[in-house]
Design a protein around this motif. Sequence first.
Motif, mmCIF file in Angstrom:
data_model
loop_
_atom_site.group_PDB
_atom_site.id
_atom_site.type_symbol
_atom_site.label_atom_id
_atom_site.label_comp_id
_atom_site.label_asym_id
_atom_site.label_seq_id
_atom_site.Cartn_x
_atom_site.Cartn_y
_atom_site.Cartn_z
ATOM 1 N N SER A 131 0.823 -1.214 0.000
ATOM 2 C CA SER A 131 0.000 0.000 0.000
ATOM 3 C C SER A 131 0.854 1.258 0.000
ATOM 4 O O SER A 131 2.011 1.245 0.429
ATOM 5 N N SER A 156 -4.195 6.613 3.999
ATOM 6 C CA SER A 156 -4.117 5.568 2.981
ATOM 7 C C SER A 156 -5.506 4.993 2.765
ATOM 8 O O SER A 156 -6.366 5.055 3.659
ATOM 9 N N SER A 157 -5.717 4.432 1.595
ATOM 10 C CA SER A 157 -6.969 3.703 1.359
ATOM 11 C C SER A 157 -6.963 2.378 2.115
ATOM 12 O O SER A 157 -8.010 1.755 2.280
ATOM 13 N N ASN A 158 -5.784 1.958 2.570
ATOM 14 C CA ASN A 158 -5.626 0.749 3.376
ATOM 15 C C ASN A 158 -5.333 1.175 4.813
ATOM 16 O O ASN A 158 -4.214 1.566 5.143
ATOM 17 N N MET A 159 -6.326 1.100 5.685
ATOM 18 C CA MET A 159 -6.147 1.595 7.043
ATOM 19 C C MET A 159 -5.142 0.771 7.845
ATOM 20 O O MET A 159 -4.484 1.292 8.746
ATOM 21 N N THR A 178 -4.701 8.731 11.979
ATOM 22 C CA THR A 178 -4.913 8.048 10.700
ATOM 23 C C THR A 178 -6.139 8.621 9.994
ATOM 24 O O THR A 178 -7.031 9.187 10.622
ATOM 25 N N ASN A 179 -6.150 8.456 8.673
ATOM 26 C CA ASN A 179 -7.238 8.979 7.844
ATOM 27 C C ASN A 179 -7.286 8.145 6.571
ATOM 28 O O ASN A 179 -6.239 7.771 6.036
ATOM 29 N N ASN A 180 -8.487 7.837 6.094
ATOM 30 C CA ASN A 180 -8.588 7.057 4.853
ATOM 31 C C ASN A 180 -8.845 7.939 3.620
ATOM 32 O O ASN A 180 -9.049 7.430 2.524
#
Length: 340
Positions: A131, A156-159, A178-180
């Motif tokens: 990722s 990331s689109s992958n948490m 964190t943030n998606n």
Amino acid sequence: MKKVAVLGAGSWGTAIAFVLAENGHDCLIWARRSEQAEEINQRHSNESYLPGMQLPHSLKATADLAEAANHGDVVILAVPTKSMREVCAELNSILDSSKLVVHVSKGIEPDSLKRISEIIEEEIHASKRDSVVVLSGPSHAEEVVLRHPTTVTAASSNMEAAEQVQDLFMNPYFRVYTNNDLVGVEIGAALKNVIALAAGVSDGLGYGDNAKAALITRGLAEITRLGVKMGASPLTFSGLTGLGDLIVTCTSVHSRNWKAGNMLGQGKSLEEVIAGMGMIIEGVRTAKAVHQLAIRYDVPMPLSEALYTVLFEDVPPKEAVDQLMKRMKKQEVEDLFGNR
């Protein structure tokens, strides 16, 4: 303990490596120049970028990109936006296994209008990367190495990958959320440099706090309008990588974009400013990309457009401000959502 490579030994790459080494990770930093790598290894300093700062003795450096890239399972890209595609293409040819790729750079590629994560995905084959994560937020290198409290976001689109990066960096003075919303975090990080240039111009012209407050507020409205049109969550822009990064970059003495704008406001040409800074001014290059994005997405961005005319069309800063102030009347909240 993780084995981590940081590619790029500028001020921010060095500060990132500083945090990783202090956290007990086996960190190898790549410098383009062998003499810079030698300085880090032998004198534990990087005087060109962080003068007077002592680096951890456990932090090692190399001028061999292949050695650094294959040091461990995590590769952190801390190179300027204009070098990102070239470095990623080279990585694609030398990586010996799949890596978690993290980038800490802030910008958009002109003409292609690609965000940095998109450049990484284009240039590094899927078989050689896991990722992609972006680490971003209000964070000046000069303060991080003094261990001043700093908060950033891993997006990331992958948490699960974002949480891995969170775990790598978290310590008593460096807090990671964190943030998606990868799009929103990257757009906020890139566009705040453009608004910071404008804030510097305002200060260079001798305007005061009223003008700067207006620039930050209306600049955030422009960033949000474009980001939402590109698929980002509007909430991201009220967070660390939106409002937080915008405040620090528009107001800090450490901000090279603010410094560059300030010189423009005092009457220096763009060529004089670039020569005098001696370091990359990401906002100048990003201003071109923002001009192109505003056209592509049909988004009104009057502040960014005014700065573009100062940078690339030789419009005097005072004249650009006068034109902004004479725009037709608006409703504030409706204008935030895109009305012209």
